[in-house]
Structures are given as structure tokens and as C-alpha cells.
Scaffold this motif. Structure first.
Motif, PDB file in Angstrom:
ATOM      1  N   LEU A 271     -53.644  28.450  19.220  1.00 50.79           N
ATOM      2  CA  LEU A 271     -54.373  28.399  20.038  1.00 50.79           C
ATOM      3  C   LEU A 271     -53.821  28.884  21.480  1.00 50.79           C
ATOM      4  O   LEU A 271     -52.771  28.758  21.934  1.00 50.79           O
ATOM      5  CB  LEU A 271     -55.202  27.168  20.476  1.00 50.79           C
ATOM      6  CG  LEU A 271     -55.979  26.722  19.224  1.00 50.79           C
ATOM      7  CD1 LEU A 271     -56.626  25.245  19.467  1.00 50.79           C
ATOM      8  CD2 LEU A 271     -57.123  27.592  19.173  1.00 50.79           C
ATOM      9  N   ARG A 272     -54.662  29.658  22.367  1.00 42.82           N
ATOM     10  CA  ARG A 272     -54.300  29.951  23.534  1.00 42.82           C
ATOM     11  C   ARG A 272     -54.671  28.965  24.784  1.00 42.82           C
ATOM     12  O   ARG A 272     -55.910  28.040  24.360  1.00 42.82           O
ATOM     13  CB  ARG A 272     -55.068  31.236  24.163  1.00 42.82           C
ATOM     14  CG  ARG A 272     -54.943  32.572  23.316  1.00 42.82           C
ATOM     15  CD  ARG A 272     -56.049  33.524  23.579  1.00 42.82           C
ATOM     16  NE  ARG A 272     -55.535  34.613  22.862  1.00 42.82           N
ATOM     17  CZ  ARG A 272     -56.274  35.275  21.785  1.00 42.82           C
ATOM     18  NH1 ARG A 272     -57.365  34.512  21.282  1.00 42.82           N
ATOM     19  NH2 ARG A 272     -55.743  36.314  21.137  1.00 42.82           N
ATOM     20  N   THR A 273     -54.317  28.647  25.639  1.00 45.14           N
ATOM     21  CA  THR A 273     -54.491  27.495  26.907  1.00 45.14           C
ATOM     22  C   THR A 273     -55.856  27.675  27.053  1.00 45.14           C
ATOM     23  O   THR A 273     -56.448  26.426  27.306  1.00 45.14           O
ATOM     24  CB  THR A 273     -53.616  27.807  28.042  1.00 45.14           C
ATOM     25  OG1 THR A 273     -53.786  29.048  28.604  1.00 45.14           O
ATOM     26  CG2 THR A 273     -52.160  27.499  27.524  1.00 45.14           C
ATOM     27  N   ILE A 274     -56.419  28.749  27.172  1.00 49.39           N
ATOM     28  CA  ILE A 274     -57.869  28.721  27.615  1.00 49.39           C
ATOM     29  C   ILE A 274     -58.698  28.440  26.602  1.00 49.39           C
ATOM     30  O   ILE A 274     -59.782  27.529  26.878  1.00 49.39           O
ATOM     31  CB  ILE A 274     -58.490  30.280  27.971  1.00 49.39           C
ATOM     32  CG1 ILE A 274     -59.669  30.027  28.663  1.00 49.39           C
ATOM     33  CG2 ILE A 274     -58.385  31.194  26.869  1.00 49.39           C
ATOM     34  CD1 ILE A 274     -59.724  29.279  29.833  1.00 49.39           C
ATOM     35  N   GLU A 275     -58.355  28.458  25.161  1.00 49.40           N
ATOM     36  CA  GLU A 275     -59.027  27.847  24.230  1.00 49.40           C
ATOM     37  C   GLU A 275     -59.176  26.379  24.058  1.00 49.40           C
ATOM     38  O   GLU A 275     -59.932  25.741  23.725  1.00 49.40           O
ATOM     39  CB  GLU A 275     -58.563  28.670  22.834  1.00 49.40           C
ATOM     40  CG  GLU A 275     -58.963  30.025  22.846  1.00 49.40           C
ATOM     41  CD  GLU A 275     -58.355  30.786  21.776  1.00 49.40           C
ATOM     42  OE1 GLU A 275     -58.738  31.818  21.436  1.00 49.40           O
ATOM     43  OE2 GLU A 275     -57.007  30.237  21.310  1.00 49.40           O
ATOM     44  N   VAL A 276     -57.824  25.855  24.429  1.00 54.79           N
ATOM     45  CA  VAL A 276     -57.674  24.357  24.372  1.00 54.79           C
ATOM     46  C   VAL A 276     -58.516  23.903  25.627  1.00 54.79           C
ATOM     47  O   VAL A 276     -59.092  22.739  25.342  1.00 54.79           O
ATOM     48  CB  VAL A 276     -56.060  24.216  24.402  1.00 54.79           C
ATOM     49  CG1 VAL A 276     -55.880  22.704  24.540  1.00 54.79           C
ATOM     50  CG2 VAL A 276     -55.437  24.573  23.274  1.00 54.79           C
ATOM     51  N   SER A 277     -58.417  24.495  26.728  1.00 50.69           N
ATOM     52  CA  SER A 277     -59.118  24.075  27.735  1.00 50.69           C
ATOM     53  C   SER A 277     -60.582  23.865  27.550  1.00 50.69           C
ATOM     54  O   SER A 277     -61.321  22.932  28.129  1.00 50.69           O
ATOM     55  CB  SER A 277     -58.704  24.900  28.962  1.00 50.69           C
ATOM     56  OG  SER A 277     -59.328  24.368  30.120  1.00 50.69           O
TER      57      SER A 277
END
Length: 177
Positions: A24-30
Motif C-alpha cells: 500500500l501507498r501512504t495515501i492509501e493507508v491514510s
């Protein structure tokens, strides 16, 4: 290298483990919320809003080794609504707010540092590269790795296959003096 005896440690371990096992990308986790944890065909998944997307139109599979730390984190934090962020800051007054991409990057970087991996080249995004590479080394096909990474163009994923093959078949091994 993450102390899981604390609430912060449970959160950080679940987060870093999720990054490393799903890419996952950080934006997806956020953007992930509790209600995004679902079952599809009898398997646990996390629905995500990808980079450049307006809706949560894709998912990552949560195998047991990915899901268990998330469940441990969720059991330790106060009960929240389905729209609450999956990962939040720890001051109780901020439980309803998502971690920012900057906070996720900091948590990932600190985990790398605690593991003795001190390089400015290693970032939260490195976990994405690790996940895709390990999937390939474990036998994933191009289509499977592309779906996990959510790459629109298979040529992007093909670069990972080339890098793995290049290391495994390194001609440098045949040089002798």
C-alpha cells in the motif's frame, strides 16, 4: 524491532506490517477506514482509494499474518464507528482523525531505523517495493503482482521482474581472475 507491548507499538507494527505485506501507498493507508475491512469470497480484504482515485474501488488481500496485527491494534484501541480511520494518532482527542501521510512515513522510517536500516534511500515507499519483490520471488505472476501493486500498466510491474531476474542471473558471478 517494534515494541508491541504498548498501544503505539501495536499501531506501528500493524501499520508497517500492512505496508510490507500489501504494498500500500501512504495515501492509501491514510484514507483507510474501519468499514473498509470486509470479507470477499470468504477472505479478509481492505478496500482502498488508490492514488489519483475518487472512490474506494480496489482492495488488498489481508492474509492471516497481515490481519492478526490489525486485529490486535483494533482490540486495544477504544471502539469506534465504521467511518473511523484504520490508523489514527494516539492522543485520545485525535482518535477520529486519520494519520497523515507524513506521520505514516515517519512511523515507517523509525521502524527501519530501529531495525538497523539507516539509509536516506529507505522510506515508507521502500515497503511497497519490498512487497512487490517478495511476491515475485515467492512465485507471483506478472498479473498477480500487477493487481497487488495496482499498476495500470504491466510494464511498470515488469521492471520488478527484470530486477529480480538480473540479480538472480548476475553475470558477475561468472567472472574470475
Amino acid at each position: 524491532a517494534i515494541d508491541r507491548s504498548t498501544l503505539e507499538g501495536l499501531r506501528d507494527y500493524a501499520l508497517v506490517n500492512l505496508l510490507a505485506r500489501t504494498g500500500l501507498r501512504t495515501i492509501e493507508v491514510s484514507r483507510a477506514e474501519l468499514g473498509d475491512l470486509r470479507q470477499e469470497s470468504g477472505e479478509a480484504v481492505l478496500w482502498i482509494q488508490g492514488k489519483g482515485r475518487d472512490t474506494k474501488d480496489d482492495f488488498v488481500l489481508l492474509v492471516e499474518d497481515t490481519l492478526r496485527p490489525i486485529q490486535d491494534w483494533l482490540q486495544a484501541r477504544p471502539p469506534l464507528t465504521r467511518s473511523a480511520p484504520l490508523f489514527c494518532p494516539l492522543p485520545a482527542k485525535k482518535y477520529g482523525e486519520p494519520l497523515t501521510t507524513r506521520s505514516i512515513s515517519r512511523i515507517a522510517k523509525n521502524a527501519l531505523l530501529r531495525a538497523g536500516l539507516d539509509s536516506e534511500r529507505l522510506t515508507a515507499h521502500s515497503f511497497r517495493h519490498t512487497a512487490v519483490t517478495l511476491a515475485i520471488k515467492g512465485g507471483a505472476t506478472l498479473e498477480q503482482a500487477q493487481a497487488m501493486a495496482r499498476h495500470t500498466d504491466p510494464r511498470t510491474t515488469q521492471v520488478y521482474f527484470h530486477n529480480v531476474a538480473r540479480v538472480e542471473a548476475g553475470a558477475e558471478r561468472y567472472i574470475s581472475f
